[in-house]
Design a protein around this motif. Structure first.
Motif, PDB file in Angstrom:
ATOM      1  N   GLU A   2     -21.536  -7.837  18.212  1.00  0.00           N
ATOM      2  CA  GLU A   2     -20.179  -8.282  17.902  1.00  0.00           C
ATOM      3  C   GLU A   2     -19.701  -7.803  16.545  1.00  0.00           C
ATOM      4  O   GLU A   2     -18.512  -7.837  16.271  1.00  0.00           O
ATOM      5  CB  GLU A   2     -20.095  -9.794  17.999  1.00  0.00           C
ATOM      6  N   ASN A   3     -20.595  -7.327  15.683  1.00  0.00           N
ATOM      7  CA  ASN A   3     -20.210  -6.833  14.369  1.00  0.00           C
ATOM      8  C   ASN A   3     -20.022  -5.323  14.353  1.00  0.00           C
ATOM      9  O   ASN A   3     -19.912  -4.736  13.280  1.00  0.00           O
ATOM     10  CB  ASN A   3     -21.253  -7.225  13.325  1.00  0.00           C
ATOM     11  N   ASP A   4     -20.004  -4.694  15.508  1.00  0.00           N
ATOM     12  CA  ASP A   4     -19.880  -3.238  15.592  1.00  0.00           C
ATOM     13  C   ASP A   4     -18.468  -2.835  16.007  1.00  0.00           C
ATOM     14  O   ASP A   4     -17.789  -3.566  16.715  1.00  0.00           O
ATOM     15  CB  ASP A   4     -20.872  -2.673  16.615  1.00  0.00           C
ATOM     16  N   ILE A   5     -18.070  -1.658  15.538  1.00  0.00           N
ATOM     17  CA  ILE A   5     -16.806  -1.068  15.968  1.00  0.00           C
ATOM     18  C   ILE A   5     -17.101   0.305  16.560  1.00  0.00           C
ATOM     19  O   ILE A   5     -18.191   0.845  16.386  1.00  0.00           O
ATOM     20  CB  ILE A   5     -15.796  -0.935  14.805  1.00  0.00           C
ATOM     21  N   THR A   6     -16.128   0.850  17.255  1.00  0.00           N
ATOM     22  CA  THR A   6     -16.253   2.189  17.827  1.00  0.00           C
ATOM     23  C   THR A   6     -15.363   3.139  17.035  1.00  0.00           C
ATOM     24  O   THR A   6     -14.209   2.831  16.750  1.00  0.00           O
ATOM     25  CB  THR A   6     -15.827   2.180  19.305  1.00  0.00           C
ATOM     26  N   VAL A   7     -15.926   4.294  16.684  1.00  0.00           N
ATOM     27  CA  VAL A   7     -15.210   5.323  15.940  1.00  0.00           C
ATOM     28  C   VAL A   7     -15.418   6.647  16.655  1.00  0.00           C
ATOM     29  O   VAL A   7     -16.536   6.952  17.092  1.00  0.00           O
ATOM     30  CB  VAL A   7     -15.739   5.428  14.485  1.00  0.00           C
ATOM     31  N   LYS A   8     -14.347   7.442  16.789  1.00  0.00           N
ATOM     32  CA  LYS A   8     -14.463   8.784  17.360  1.00  0.00           C
ATOM     33  C   LYS A   8     -14.443   9.783  16.213  1.00  0.00           C
ATOM     34  O   LYS A   8     -13.503   9.809  15.416  1.00  0.00           O
ATOM     35  CB  LYS A   8     -13.313   9.079  18.313  1.00  0.00           C
ATOM     36  N   VAL A  19     -19.030   6.911  18.422  1.00  0.00           N
ATOM     37  CA  VAL A  19     -20.187   6.250  17.843  1.00  0.00           C
ATOM     38  C   VAL A  19     -19.885   4.780  17.565  1.00  0.00           C
ATOM     39  O   VAL A  19     -18.734   4.371  17.469  1.00  0.00           O
ATOM     40  CB  VAL A  19     -20.650   6.949  16.542  1.00  0.00           C
ATOM     41  N   THR A  20     -20.951   4.028  17.428  1.00  0.00           N
ATOM     42  CA  THR A  20     -20.860   2.618  17.078  1.00  0.00           C
ATOM     43  C   THR A  20     -21.226   2.486  15.609  1.00  0.00           C
ATOM     44  O   THR A  20     -22.217   3.062  15.160  1.00  0.00           O
ATOM     45  CB  THR A  20     -21.834   1.802  17.939  1.00  0.00           C
TER      46      THR A  20
END
Length: 110
Positions: A2-8, A19-20
């Protein structure tokens, strides 16, 4: 997590990596790029993330609002190669929940 975001992140070869990135580790975008080995060793973050080399320059390709650029970053980009209107130093972009969905492209090596 839940503390992760997704970045391209588009690497220097034009390959897009989704990536996470953890928001609970006080990381910046440059550290995420290095963690996933999206640039050859020794070609990014040469100054260690101090906004003194521009090796981590990237182009922000999404409308996500980033933290305001500080004087050191602005000064470094004024001397860097391949600077565009959407250029930022990835070492100056802290990973926060607000950045979920961020899209960036690594600038060419200078």
């Amino acid at each position: 997590m839940e503390n992760d975001i997704t970045v391209k992140i588009t690497d220097r070869e034009g390959i897009v990596h989704e990536v996470t990135a953890p928001t609970d580790m006080a990381m910046n975008l440059m550290e995420v790029i290095k963690m996933y080995e999206l640039a050859p060793e020794g070609t990014i973050g040469i100054c260690g993330g101090m906004a003194m080399c521009a090796s981590c320059q990237c182009y922000v390709d999404s409308a996500i609002v980033l933290p305001e650029m500080q004087d050191e970053e602005e000064a470094m980009l004024s001397e860097a190669f391949y600077v565009k209107e959407n250029s930022r130093l990835s070492c100056q972009i802290p990973i926060t929940a607000d950045l979920d969905g961020l899209e960036v492209e690594l600038a060419p090596e200078s």
